[in-house]
Design an enzyme around this catalytic site. Structure first.
Site, PDB file in Angstrom:
ATOM      1  N   HIS A  93       0.786  -1.084   0.047  1.00 58.98           N
ATOM      2  CA  HIS A  93       0.127   0.097   0.136  1.00 58.98           C
ATOM      3  C   HIS A  93       0.823   1.065   0.003  1.00 58.98           C
ATOM      4  CE1 HIS A  93      -3.193  -2.736   1.769  1.00 58.98           C
ATOM      5  NE2 HIS A  93      -3.514  -2.643   0.559  1.00 58.98           N
ATOM      6  N   GLU A 305       1.189  -5.020  11.031  1.00 61.53           N
ATOM      7  CA  GLU A 305       0.758  -3.723  11.081  1.00 61.53           C
ATOM      8  C   GLU A 305       1.516  -2.846  11.736  1.00 61.53           C
ATOM      9  OE1 GLU A 305      -1.512  -2.483   8.898  1.00 61.53           O
ATOM     10  OE2 GLU A 305      -2.744  -4.028   8.322  1.00 61.53           O
TER      11      GLU A 305
HETATM   12  O1  0X9 Z   1      -6.371  -4.006   4.477  1.00 62.96           O
HETATM   13  C1  0X9 Z   1      -5.383  -4.547   4.395  1.00 62.96           C
HETATM   14  O2  0X9 Z   1      -4.949  -5.132   3.577  1.00 62.96           O
HETATM   15  C2  0X9 Z   1      -4.344  -4.524   5.814  1.00 62.96           C
HETATM   16  N1  0X9 Z   1      -4.774  -3.532   6.674  1.00 62.96           N
HETATM   17  S1  0X9 Z   1      -4.157  -2.013   6.007  1.00 62.96           S
HETATM   18  O3  0X9 Z   1      -4.455  -1.154   6.856  1.00 62.96           O
HETATM   19  N2  0X9 Z   1      -2.366  -1.985   5.961  1.00 62.96           N
HETATM   20  O4  0X9 Z   1      -4.432  -1.767   4.714  1.00 62.96           O
HETATM   21  C3  0X9 Z   1      -4.835  -5.476   6.458  1.00 62.96           C
HETATM   22  C4  0X9 Z   1      -4.102  -7.014   6.081  1.00 62.96           C
HETATM   23  C5  0X9 Z   1      -4.679  -8.046   6.887  1.00 62.96           C
HETATM   24  N3  0X9 Z   1      -5.780  -8.578   6.295  1.00 62.96           N
HETATM   25  C6  0X9 Z   1      -6.955  -8.258   7.229  1.00 62.96           C
HETATM   26  N4  0X9 Z   1      -6.893  -7.902   8.512  1.00 62.96           N
HETATM   27  N5  0X9 Z   1      -7.991  -8.531   6.858  1.00 62.96           N
HETATM   28 ZN    ZN Z   2      -1.588  -1.972   4.013  1.00 62.02          ZN
END
Ligand code: 0X9
Ligand code: ZN
Ligand code: CA
Length: 531
Positions: A93, A305
């Site tokens: 990201h 994270e």
């Molecule tokens: O949404 C994502 O891809 C991740 N969070 S972020 O804020 N960095 O975008 C989370 C990845 C792990 N997956 C889940 N928690 N579903």
């Molecule tokens: Zn992310």
């Protein structure tokens, strides 16, 4: 006139060329962060300074044509010594700036500490010598460079790939992986959405490049990469699969692996003060990298994270560069822990688990791990040959598995027992420990109808590198109206003495000499352990 036009044209072209050519950079207040070009020049310098330890290379290109850079860190860099491998990646990201600093830190830390006489130096030296470490620095370079064109930033998350048939741009790279892609409401089908999954699984070139690199590390059906962290921000979390489901233990995970994920996750969280939990408990998502890494490659794959806690606003994506060093170092022990466990993640559950699961061969049959059907080219069975899969129940076939959902079985579907002769399958070759002391352990069942002959049956045997039979570990014959109801049975049998250091394999054989007989067999949870 003509000259003036030429000059004007040249000026226009120079101006146009300057726009894509000009590399966006961090503002002065955040100058310790690395832009894409700064990252590239940094890792090239490190490789030049440590040619025996580091090799940098590209795993493919982004949508806009930037190279996605990776490094290998190992003694004897570039040589496949068959060592356990570890993978780290960052910046799926674009706006998650700290997630690009961790991979750079790992490269710097491993190379700076290598060969030092301190406790840390010794620990790093041993890991670099005994592992092959892969680092992918920025999965989403286009997104980052675009994010840096804002004032100061653009809160951009996705890549910069246009979506065909729309005027929208950008796919969420952590929703584009091809396991359970778009399955469960954990991503959006709307091209404008922040979590747009792309028009199809693997549509993003960045995701394909990383997938293909991971697949390239499966040598002879055996995935060398055993442990992995993908870095994101923010939340201060250690997350394990799955993201696509709330279920702790769905059919596509084994109980042993779940226990191992929990133990590893908690151990790492103790070192950095993060919280460890299942990915979906943050919120569910589908097409997530670690789901594919575990489901398809059985890699013990975690999402970190990073700092700070919470998430979802510029404050969380853009901490000041003053925190970089502290937050990098905060994760050092978790990184070293993960590298250590790459030899056998089941060690995380303690000495008993290590003893039972960390030998020269382990197969739970949840993915294909390189068994060879008909290894001698002499099989004659016309139906019910050995296959790996989720078995369906029938009168002489169990529908269950010992681990997960899959087994090695003679014909997966009802009505497909072995017919017309012989079916054999051979495990990958493994090396007997130098002591010569190894034990084969597996679970099996055999089902036979009343009309079998003495020639029919099931055999488990050890063979040497020439295919010569070294020991029959089990033999179950039919005949004399003998009926056998299938039931999971444990087999534990030592390799005969005198094979220390040699390559051996397990061969399974089922014979049905007559067409009207019913003979079925299956195995699961095959292990060779030092004894
Ligand atoms: O949404 C994502 O891809 C991740 N969070 S972020 O804020 N960095 O975008 C989370 C990845 C792990 N997956 C889940 N928690 N579903
Ligand atoms: Zn992310
Ligand atoms: Ca299994």
């Amino acid at each position: 006139m003509r000259t003036a036009l030429t000059i004007a044209l040249a000026l226009v072209m120079a101006g146009l060329a300057a726009v894509p050519g000009a590399a966006a950079d961090y503002p002065a207040k955040d100058s310790d962060y690395h832009s894409y070009p700064e990252m590239v020049s940094h890792i090239k310098q490190v490789a030049a300074k440590h040619p025996g330890l580091v090799r940098v290379f590209s795993i493919g290109k982004s949508h806009q044509g930037r190279k996605i850079w990776a490094a290998e860190v190992s003694d004897k860099v570039g040589v496949d010594e068959g060592e356990p491998e570890v993978l780290f990646d960052g910046l799926h990201h674009a706006r998650e700036h700290l997630s690009a600093e961790l991979p750079i830190y790992i490269l710097d830390m491993l190379t700076n500490q290598y060969g030092k006489a301190t406790d840390l130096g010794k620990r790093v030296t041993k890991l670099v010598n005994q592992r092959r470490t892969w680092i992918v620095f920025m999965v989403n370079p286009d997104g980052l460079q675009y994010d840096l064109t804002g004032n100061p930033y653009r809160s951009w998350r996705k890549n910069r790939q246009p979506t065909p048939g729309t005027n929208k741009l950008g796919t969420d790279l952590n929703r584009n992986w091809g396991y359970q892609w778009g399955c469960c409401g954990g991503s959006s089908g709307k091209p404008s959405a922040w979590n747009y999954r792309g028009p199809k699984a693997w549509s993003a070139p960045e995701v394909r490049a990383l997938r293909d690199f991971v697949k390239s590390r499966a040598v002879g059906g055996s995935q060398r990469i055993r442990t992995h962290i993908t870095f994101h921000t923010a939340g201060e979390l250690v997350l394990w699969p799955y993201a696509y489901t709330y279920k702790d233990l769905p059919a596509d995970m084994t109980a042993l692996d779940l226990a191992t994920f929990r133990a590893m996750g908690k151990a790492m969280a103790r070192t950095n003060g993060y919280k460890a939990k299942q990915s979906s408990s943050l919120y569910p998502s589908d097409g997530d990298m670690i789901d594919w890494m575990y489901a398809r490659q059985r890699i013990f794959s975690f999402t970190f994270e990073l700092y700070p806690t919470g998430g979802g606003t510029p404050k969380h994506w853009y901490p000041p560069d003053e925190v970089i060093g502290r937050e990098n170092r905060r994760n050092r022990d978790a990184i070293l822990y993960l590298m250590g466990k790459a030899s056998c993640p089941y060690q995380a559950l303690g000495t008993n688990s290590a003893k039972n699961n960390c030998g020269p061969l382990f197969d739970d049959f949840e993915i294909w791990r390189g068994w060879k059907a008909n290894p001698r080219g002499t099989d004659t069975a016309t139906d019910g040959r050995w296959v790996r899969g989720d078995p369906q129940k029938s009168p002489l076939q169990l529908g269950s598995a010992v681990s997960g959902k899959s087994v090695l079985v003679t014909g997966r579907l009802p009505g497909h027992d072995v017919d017309g002769g012989v079916t054999t399958i051979r495990s990958p070759y493994f090396t007997v420990p130098a002591s010569g002391k190894a034990t084969v352990r597996l679970k099996y069942w055999v089902g036979m109808g009343a009309s079998t002959s003495a020639a029919d049956g099931f055999t488990v045997r050890l063979v040497d590198k020439d295919g010569k039979i070294v020991k029959i570990l089990r033999k179950i014959n039919g005949g004399k109206g003998r009926k056998l109801k299938p039931a999971w049975t444990f087999l534990s049998s030592a390799a005969p003495a005198g094979h220390g250091g040699q390559r051996l394999a397990i061969e399974l054989k089922v014979v049905d000499s007559g067409k009207e007989n019913t003979v079925e067999a299956a195995v699961d949870q095959v292990r060779v352990v030092a004894s």
